[in-house]
Design an enzyme around this catalytic site. Structure first.
Site, mmCIF file in Angstrom:
data_model
loop_
_atom_site.group_PDB
_atom_site.id
_atom_site.type_symbol
_atom_site.label_atom_id
_atom_site.label_comp_id
_atom_site.label_asym_id
_atom_site.label_seq_id
_atom_site.Cartn_x
_atom_site.Cartn_y
_atom_site.Cartn_z
ATOM 1 N N ARG A 157 -18.708 7.059 -52.606
ATOM 2 C CA ARG A 157 -19.874 7.145 -51.712
ATOM 3 C C ARG A 157 -20.230 8.580 -51.385
ATOM 4 O O ARG A 157 -21.300 8.843 -50.833
ATOM 5 C CB ARG A 157 -19.570 6.401 -50.412
ATOM 6 C CG ARG A 157 -19.492 4.908 -50.557
ATOM 7 C CD ARG A 157 -20.388 4.193 -49.583
ATOM 8 N NE ARG A 157 -20.162 4.527 -48.216
ATOM 9 C CZ ARG A 157 -19.492 3.767 -47.347
ATOM 10 N NH1 ARG A 157 -18.970 2.622 -47.751
ATOM 11 N NH2 ARG A 157 -19.369 4.131 -46.102
ATOM 12 N N GLY A 203 -23.540 1.622 -44.804
ATOM 13 C CA GLY A 203 -22.670 2.663 -45.363
ATOM 14 C C GLY A 203 -23.492 3.818 -45.928
ATOM 15 O O GLY A 203 -24.601 3.608 -46.408
ATOM 16 N N THR A 213 -27.871 1.398 -51.651
ATOM 17 C CA THR A 213 -26.468 0.978 -51.716
ATOM 18 C C THR A 213 -25.854 1.425 -53.035
ATOM 19 O O THR A 213 -26.516 1.376 -54.074
ATOM 20 C CB THR A 213 -26.280 -0.558 -51.576
ATOM 21 O OG1 THR A 213 -24.927 -0.886 -51.931
ATOM 22 C CG2 THR A 213 -27.199 -1.371 -52.468
ATOM 23 N N ILE A 214 -24.604 1.846 -52.971
ATOM 24 C CA ILE A 214 -23.915 2.167 -54.232
ATOM 25 C C ILE A 214 -23.604 0.881 -54.999
ATOM 26 O O ILE A 214 -23.339 0.921 -56.189
ATOM 27 C CB ILE A 214 -22.596 2.951 -54.011
ATOM 28 C CG1 ILE A 214 -21.566 2.122 -53.237
ATOM 29 C CG2 ILE A 214 -22.849 4.297 -53.359
ATOM 30 C CD1 ILE A 214 -20.137 2.623 -53.379
ATOM 31 N N ASP A 215 -23.638 -0.279 -54.298
ATOM 32 C CA ASP A 215 -23.233 -1.536 -54.947
ATOM 33 C C ASP A 215 -24.282 -2.067 -55.927
ATOM 34 O O ASP A 215 -23.976 -2.907 -56.761
ATOM 35 C CB ASP A 215 -22.972 -2.617 -53.881
ATOM 36 C CG ASP A 215 -21.928 -2.194 -52.868
ATOM 37 O OD1 ASP A 215 -21.098 -1.333 -53.211
ATOM 38 O OD2 ASP A 215 -21.944 -2.709 -51.740
HETATM 39 O O1 F6P Z 1 -21.595 -1.411 -49.467
HETATM 40 C C1 F6P Z 1 -21.041 -0.188 -49.798
HETATM 41 C C2 F6P Z 1 -19.541 -0.221 -49.700
HETATM 42 O O2 F6P Z 1 -19.042 1.045 -50.067
HETATM 43 C C3 F6P Z 1 -18.866 -1.325 -50.496
HETATM 44 O O3 F6P Z 1 -18.786 -1.043 -51.860
HETATM 45 C C4 F6P Z 1 -17.535 -1.414 -49.793
HETATM 46 O O4 F6P Z 1 -16.985 -2.704 -49.931
HETATM 47 C C5 F6P Z 1 -17.894 -1.137 -48.364
HETATM 48 O O5 F6P Z 1 -19.138 -0.472 -48.367
HETATM 49 C C6 F6P Z 1 -16.879 -0.310 -47.623
HETATM 50 O O6 F6P Z 1 -17.295 -0.204 -46.304
HETATM 51 P P1 F6P Z 1 -16.588 0.728 -45.239
HETATM 52 O O7 F6P Z 1 -17.048 2.131 -45.479
HETATM 53 O O8 F6P Z 1 -17.072 0.198 -43.943
HETATM 54 O O9 F6P Z 1 -15.114 0.602 -45.433
#
Ligand code: F6P
Length: 362
Positions: A289, A12, A139-141
């Site tokens: 994000r 992501g 990662t933002i997580d």
């Molecule tokens: O890992 C980053 C993240 O934004 C998570 O927080 C979230 O669960 C996921 O990616 C969302 O992914 P996508 O953009 O594929 O929906």
């Protein structure tokens, strides 16, 4: 001899990726006279020569404040399990040998992989096949081990805290329970830190399964003290004690991870079931994000980019750059992807939140 470095961004997107790319290009070109090849759309770009281009100083001019990644990214495209359609059916094959061969054809001496745990696991497999790789955690997580923090996280926190500040005014004016659902996958960092910074009353995180009775009594206690509103931050991975995570889409062969989302609405229904109060839900989603990276993330991304180039220079392959106690360093990639960095339910930050009067529903 001129070195040629490849760089790709995988998984992501996240604020600060462009700061890393700029740092890598500047560190390679200005001081060392090396070349940098930008590979588009993660590992997929290594299968298509037209997706690989030389990055000049001109290409990275002005990108520091920009969100996203100028190289593009994908959270699919695993060369060890690559989808191909045969006789109308999708099969997953290992095309990693082709990736290694293409790296050779492009004349790439070392590859910098900027990614979260998924991309870093792929990077590790390529290291085991002999590719010279340096990894940069993203990662933002903030759930990657072996680094105090990943870039992108700070910007996401700012966005979540700002949302909480805004929700407070409506909560107070309308005497409502306002729930903010934030990202974070299986880690509660974004919910926990934005909840503390944004003055939340209740924080729900995956590391502490919640009891709805505790949440309702916290809201009711506040009401009895004349506080006719409550602010709840729910991490997307949070779940009730006797229940399970709310999932939007299950994991599949093309998407190795399930897509989370919906816990905010679930908690809203549960609160409405036990209290006579107006409840509203805001899902912050991908706003976390996007946007311009914070000062912290621009600086961390730049430091990571330069460190990655230094590691290439000293042939510290198979390593990931990291931040530990304020110092930039390096650790083996395998240590970083061995487990997820989760919130400690008995740790200082959770205790601090509880002493501030915040409820986790336990
Ligand atoms: O890992 C980053 C993240 O934004 C998570 O927080 C979230 O669960 C996921 O990616 C969302 O992914 P996508 O953009 O594929 O929906």
């Amino acid at each position: 001899m001129t070195k040629r470095i490849g760089i790709l961004t995988g998984g992501g997107d996240c604020p600060g990726l462009n700061a890393v790319i700029r740092g890598v290009v500047k560190g390679a070109v200005l001081k060392r006279g090396w070349e940098v090849v930008g590979i588009e759309d993660g590992f997929d770009g290594l299968l298509a020569p037209e997706k690989c281009r030389l990055l000049s100083l001109e290409d990275v001019r002005g990108i520091l404040p920009r969100g996203g990644t100028i190289l593009g990214t994908t959270n699919r495209g695993n060369p060890f399990s690559y989808p191909v359609v045969k006789n109308g059916k999708t099969e997953f094959i290992d095309i990693s040998a082709q990736v290694v061969a293409n790296l050779g054809q492009l004349g790439i001496d070392a590859l910098i992989v900027v990614g979260g745990d998924g991309s870093l696991k792929i990077a590790l497999e390529l290291v085991n096949k002999g590719v010279n790789i340096v990894a940069v955690p993203k990662t933002i997580d903030n759930d990657l081990m072996e680094t105090d923090v990943t870039f992108g996280y700070n910007t996401a926190l700012e966005t979540a805290t700002d949302a909480l500040d805004k929700l407070h005014t409506t909560a107070e004016s309308h005497h409502r329970v306002m729930i903010l659902e934030v990202m974070g996958r299986y880690a509660g960092w974004i919910a926990l830190e934005s909840g503390i910074a944004g003055g939340a009353d209740i924080i729900l995180i995956p590391e502490i399964p919640y009891d709805i009775k505790q949440i309702c009594s916290a809201v009711e206690n506040r009401r009895q003290k004349g506080r006719h509103f409550s602010i709840v931050v729910a991490a997307e991975g949070a779940y009730p004690l006797a229940g399970s995570r709310v999932v939007q889409a299950a994991a599949s062969e093309t998407h190795s991870l399930e897509r989370l989302g919906g816990i905010g609405e679930h908690v809203a229904r549960e609160i409405t079931g036990c209290l006579d109060m107006d409840v509203r839900v805001t899902v912050l989603g991908h706003l976390q994000r996007g946007g311009s990276p914070s000062t912290f993330d621009r600086c961390l991304g730049s430091r990571f980019g330069i460190k990655a180039i230094e590691l290439v220079e000293e042939e510290g392959f198979g390593k990931m750059v990291c931040l530990k106690g304020g110092e930039i360093g390096a650790v083996p990639i395998e240590k970083a992807v061995m487990a997820q960095k989760l919130v400690d339910p008995a740790g200082e930050m959770v205790r601090c939140a509880e002493e501030l009067g915040i409820t986790f529903g336990r």
